[in-house]
Scaffold this motif. Sequence first.
Motif, mmCIF file in Angstrom:
data_model
loop_
_atom_site.group_PDB
_atom_site.id
_atom_site.type_symbol
_atom_site.label_atom_id
_atom_site.label_comp_id
_atom_site.label_asym_id
_atom_site.label_seq_id
_atom_site.Cartn_x
_atom_site.Cartn_y
_atom_site.Cartn_z
ATOM 1 N N VAL A 1 0.834 -1.204 0.000
ATOM 2 C CA VAL A 1 0.000 0.000 0.000
ATOM 3 C C VAL A 1 0.865 1.250 0.000
ATOM 4 C CG1 VAL A 1 -1.800 1.251 1.254
ATOM 5 C CG2 VAL A 1 -1.781 -1.253 1.259
ATOM 6 N N ALA A 2 2.002 1.214 0.693
ATOM 7 C CA ALA A 2 2.817 2.414 0.900
ATOM 8 C C ALA A 2 3.714 2.743 -0.281
ATOM 9 C CB ALA A 2 3.666 2.246 2.165
ATOM 10 N N VAL A 3 4.157 1.737 -1.032
ATOM 11 C CA VAL A 3 5.186 1.985 -2.041
ATOM 12 C C VAL A 3 4.672 2.824 -3.201
ATOM 13 C CG1 VAL A 3 4.715 -0.148 -3.334
ATOM 14 C CG2 VAL A 3 7.007 0.869 -3.396
ATOM 15 N N GLY A 4 3.417 2.653 -3.577
ATOM 16 C CA GLY A 4 2.866 3.417 -4.691
ATOM 17 C C GLY A 4 2.823 4.916 -4.412
ATOM 18 N N PRO A 5 2.186 5.346 -3.302
ATOM 19 C CA PRO A 5 2.200 6.785 -2.985
ATOM 20 C C PRO A 5 3.601 7.361 -2.819
ATOM 21 C CG PRO A 5 0.541 5.648 -1.698
ATOM 22 C CD PRO A 5 1.317 4.582 -2.399
ATOM 23 N N LEU A 6 4.527 6.574 -2.265
ATOM 24 C CA LEU A 6 5.901 7.069 -2.096
ATOM 25 C C LEU A 6 6.543 7.356 -3.449
ATOM 26 C CD1 LEU A 6 8.366 7.682 -0.328
ATOM 27 C CD2 LEU A 6 8.976 5.258 -0.488
ATOM 28 N N MET A 7 6.407 6.423 -4.397
ATOM 29 C CA MET A 7 6.991 6.642 -5.719
ATOM 30 C C MET A 7 6.304 7.791 -6.459
ATOM 31 S SD MET A 7 9.590 4.868 -6.354
ATOM 32 C CE MET A 7 10.495 3.450 -5.745
ATOM 33 N N ALA A 8 5.005 7.927 -6.268
ATOM 34 C CA ALA A 8 4.298 9.043 -6.904
ATOM 35 C C ALA A 8 4.761 10.371 -6.305
ATOM 36 C CB ALA A 8 2.788 8.871 -6.734
ATOM 37 N N ALA A 9 4.935 10.396 -4.986
ATOM 38 C CA ALA A 9 5.358 11.626 -4.318
ATOM 39 C C ALA A 9 6.786 11.999 -4.673
ATOM 40 C CB ALA A 9 5.227 11.462 -2.804
ATOM 41 N N SER A 10 7.589 11.027 -5.079
ATOM 42 C CA SER A 10 8.977 11.342 -5.426
ATOM 43 C C SER A 10 9.058 12.340 -6.577
ATOM 44 C CB SER A 10 9.736 10.054 -5.786
ATOM 45 O OG SER A 10 9.254 9.498 -7.005
ATOM 46 N N ALA A 11 8.041 12.360 -7.429
ATOM 47 C CA ALA A 11 8.037 13.305 -8.544
ATOM 48 C C ALA A 11 7.879 14.741 -8.077
ATOM 49 C CB ALA A 11 6.914 12.959 -9.531
ATOM 50 N N PHE A 12 7.440 14.941 -6.831
ATOM 51 C CA PHE A 12 7.208 16.275 -6.296
ATOM 52 C C PHE A 12 8.258 16.676 -5.264
ATOM 53 C CE2 PHE A 12 3.229 14.683 -7.876
ATOM 54 C CZ PHE A 12 2.660 15.772 -8.515
ATOM 55 N N THR A 13 9.324 15.881 -5.147
ATOM 56 C CA THR A 13 10.419 16.219 -4.255
ATOM 57 C C THR A 13 11.548 16.862 -5.060
ATOM 58 O OG1 THR A 13 11.397 14.003 -4.507
ATOM 59 C CG2 THR A 13 9.833 14.317 -2.706
ATOM 60 N N SER A 14 12.571 17.291 -4.357
ATOM 61 C CA SER A 14 13.727 17.869 -5.031
ATOM 62 C C SER A 14 14.446 16.778 -5.822
ATOM 63 C CB SER A 14 14.687 18.477 -4.005
ATOM 64 O OG SER A 14 15.213 17.476 -3.148
ATOM 65 N N LEU A 15 15.300 17.183 -6.731
ATOM 66 C CA LEU A 15 16.028 16.219 -7.556
ATOM 67 C C LEU A 15 16.845 15.260 -6.710
ATOM 68 C CD1 LEU A 15 17.223 18.481 -10.485
ATOM 69 C CD2 LEU A 15 15.698 16.531 -10.653
ATOM 70 N N LEU A 16 17.453 15.779 -5.646
ATOM 71 C CA LEU A 16 18.271 14.936 -4.785
ATOM 72 C C LEU A 16 17.447 13.812 -4.183
ATOM 73 C CD1 LEU A 16 20.981 14.459 -3.293
ATOM 74 C CD2 LEU A 16 20.109 15.952 -1.492
ATOM 75 N N TRP A 17 16.313 14.157 -3.555
ATOM 76 C CA TRP A 17 15.501 13.139 -2.902
ATOM 77 C C TRP A 17 14.714 12.316 -3.909
ATOM 78 C CZ3 TRP A 17 16.192 11.300 1.663
ATOM 79 C CH2 TRP A 17 16.868 12.078 2.604
ATOM 80 N N ARG A 18 14.397 12.901 -5.059
ATOM 81 C CA ARG A 18 13.729 12.120 -6.087
ATOM 82 C C ARG A 18 14.591 10.937 -6.509
ATOM 83 N NH1 ARG A 18 12.656 15.598 -11.100
ATOM 84 N NH2 ARG A 18 11.776 16.871 -9.439
ATOM 85 N N HIS A 19 15.878 11.192 -6.741
ATOM 86 C CA HIS A 19 16.777 10.111 -7.140
ATOM 87 C C HIS A 19 17.037 9.149 -5.997
ATOM 88 C CE1 HIS A 19 18.633 12.190 -10.926
ATOM 89 N NE2 HIS A 19 17.332 12.078 -10.975
ATOM 90 N N ARG A 20 17.169 9.679 -4.793
ATOM 91 C CA ARG A 20 17.387 8.799 -3.644
ATOM 92 C C ARG A 20 16.223 7.834 -3.455
ATOM 93 N NH1 ARG A 20 19.749 12.921 1.024
ATOM 94 N NH2 ARG A 20 21.916 12.984 0.270
ATOM 95 N N ILE A 21 15.018 8.373 -3.480
ATOM 96 C CA ILE A 21 13.843 7.522 -3.270
ATOM 97 C C ILE A 21 13.739 6.462 -4.355
ATOM 98 C CG2 ILE A 21 11.316 7.515 -3.274
ATOM 99 C CD1 ILE A 21 11.435 10.293 -1.950
ATOM 100 N N ARG A 22 13.911 6.866 -5.605
ATOM 101 C CA ARG A 22 13.710 5.925 -6.704
ATOM 102 C C ARG A 22 14.838 4.903 -6.792
ATOM 103 N NH1 ARG A 22 11.526 10.240 -11.318
ATOM 104 N NH2 ARG A 22 9.510 10.627 -10.307
#
Length: 896
Positions: free
Chosen positions: A208-229
């Motif tokens: 349940v959690a992984v989908g919203p996390l990956m979707a939210a990564s698109a709205f984070t900074s470039l640094l955290w977007r790459h870290r999360i993904r």
Amino acid sequence: MTDTTADNVKPGEPVGSGNPVSPDEPVTTNEHAQANGQQDRKPTRNEQPRNKKAKGSSEHGRFRSFGPVMRDVTGWVRSHPLTVSFAVVVLAINLAFVVWAAVTDGVFPPQPARISYDKLVQGMLYVVPLALLLVMHPLRLLLDIPVLLVAGSVAESRFGAAKTAWVALICSIGGIAAGMGVSVAVNGHSVAWSSMARLGTVLGPLAVAVGPLMAASAFTSLLWRHRIRVIGYAIVATLVLYRGEPGDYCILAAALFGHLLGYLMAQRDEEHMQWNHGSVFETRRMLGIVSAVFALGPLVAMSSPIHHGPLSTLGLLLGPNSLDNTRLQQCLNGANSMDCFVQYRLQRLSMPGGIIVSLLPCAFMLAVSWGLFKGRRLAAWTSIIANIGTAALAVVYYLVFPLSQSPDGMRALIAHGAWRSALFTALLPIAFALVVAMSMRCFRLKTSGRRLATALTGSLGALIALCAAYLIIGLTRPNEFTIRPGMGLLIEEMPRRFLPIGFLNEVTPDFLPRPHTIASAVYQGIGPVFWIVAILAALWCFTDAALEGHEAQAKASKLVEIDGESMSFMGTWDGNRYWFSPSGNSVIAYRVEHGIALTVTGPFGDKTEWEQDFRDFIAYCTEQSWTPVFYSVHAEQRELLASMGWQSLDVGTEMVVLPAQWQTRGKKWQDVRTAINKAKRDGVTDVLTTFEQAPLSVQSQIMDISEQWAEEKSLPEMKFTLGGVEELLDPRVRLLCAVDADGTVQAVTSWLPTWRDGQIVGWTLDFMRHRPDSANGVMEFLIARMAERLKDEGAEFMSLSAAPLAGISVMELENQSAGVEFLQHVLMAVADIIEPVYGFHSLFRFKKKFQPQEQGVYICYPDSSRLVQIALAVVQSYLPGMKPADVVRFVKALRD
């Protein structure tokens, strides 16, 4: 010798206010007496209650310090109601079912919470909610609940509760449908999978959690977007490859759905759609973390009762199968069926040596991952070799050997799944090896040749000794094996003693040792002993304190504190070599590219030696068959070299401000005054600190700003005389940050010290980055505030540094040779090409706002015939991420 009075200044607090004693912190009577010169006076009776009161207030103060923490926690809970509520529901339901199973002597999780492909096809959709809420084992809550809180808070803070719920619902349903379908398509032919499809499996709240996390990564900074993904997909891939449960395929599918939804929802500029170059600091960290995740894969396999992933052999440790010695003997005598391969696996797993030799390579790769994280070049090469070796062994042991031994040929390998194991085992390490090879520029720390040679000699010696012991025992104690092995069989079997069991799944052993014998101890022991030696050798190399150039760099870092020029501190950065004067009191920093010894400014250290240093360094380079070239030297040094017959070229203009004359009156200062006034109105303050002493939140924001800046460039991050995050770590480097009223770092600048006679006399601007959405004028504000600070401190100068390769076009070309014109044109062309990316000409114009004194910086060279190599060396030094062949083609194209 940096100023530390403002290191802990909070936004809005005036700098230099000191650190007054807290009113809650008592001052004892004796301390008070000492402050008044009364060291031996005993406290009076009237003073005793005051001391008790002070003690009580101290204890109250300690407890009261938890108040802000509790307010932060309460505020976080209130701002993430959906995440907290869902986590509480998951925890409550799981604990309720655990208690129910204990009371009724039932099983946890219950059968209605197990989802399977068959149940979905039959329309039993009521199992989906429980399958998403329950975990496989109660201890999994210790992992799942924190992950759920983190992932949910990231999504809810970006989307809000309602949209987060919809994203979670869409990704969960889509993930279950796609994941179940893919898992059946991949593994549906297996007998074990058919039984599992009937029993079902628990998905868990991570789906349940992984989908919203990956979707939210698109709205984070470039640094955290790459870290999360990057980290998220590495973990999910590890689950799929090493466990292979249906829930793992569902989590992977949910992550992909979330990624797609985030991509569709985010508004993105075209510049963000290009291939980005991450900073060196962040790239090597990500590679180290991903390598560690992959290295832990076998341990993940052990946590699964299904163990049906392509790389999940170690999962058999927790499996229900038991070894049939009679069947094993029939297999060794020539019987061939799938059951034989299961017996081979179980036999190897029944031997402790086989288990240990499968776990120690994991420990070795963890050591390599640590080396990658620290930027060790040896770790990068070790990772590449190990991953390529893994892929090659996978092909040999999963395809070549079984194919040569199986009478049914490829049909048997397909039935046993060997081809699938070979494919998945080989693809992952090859892909990772290619990524590391493409990022080799990030791994600059070298190991000393002596230590590397010692480690290789020790490891090779241990390997030879262990192989010799194995052969001796095999030949002298043949009766302790199932058959009497000859030299040929021993040699054929010997490489398998050092490989993890996963490579030997589908390989028929030629013989096995009898239990409780010396042969069994040697048979099982030589592999673990070798891997232990290899791990110790790797750690010894990765922790080399005497790295090549490390001691010289430390010595140069001390000499720069004696005497130097405005840019001498850049000579202490990584990537440089050092030449020391005969006395050891002065030094020249340089790097060798294309046969050119390119210096970083002139000498520093004892100023009385500088003139002789030029001559001695030139002689040293001549002995090494290098052409010395002095880069970014000033007029005085240029004149000295000109008297020796050297030629020179203007490569930039250094902007120098005299703090004692600083003022912002007049029309020319309008932009600077406007920036200062705007910052005051917006509640932006300047905070002076160092990276080491800055709060963790400030450090993280600085890294975020830098990574976003680097990611948005179409060329690799520049080096040489341009510092990055790594250069901020030196505690002697000052940071001046612009912080708004919310505590957000809007911009940051770094300042390099310059010493004269052991005293700091000036500071040079280096690192200069801001957020994309920061207000206009924030950089003008920071530079103006630094000038005001240095004026108060009595500094002699404030250098705004030189924009590399900027200002070249203004130089007169009369009386210059064709070769000199060519070099000048090459450098001008390079400046024009990188101008849209790095904006050096714009930076040049920006610095002129501060009405500085302009001082030329030059490149001095002795031989015009080496101008092509000099151009290559300069470009290669600034852009070390570019391949030499690319630079050569670029220069040739300009020349043509």
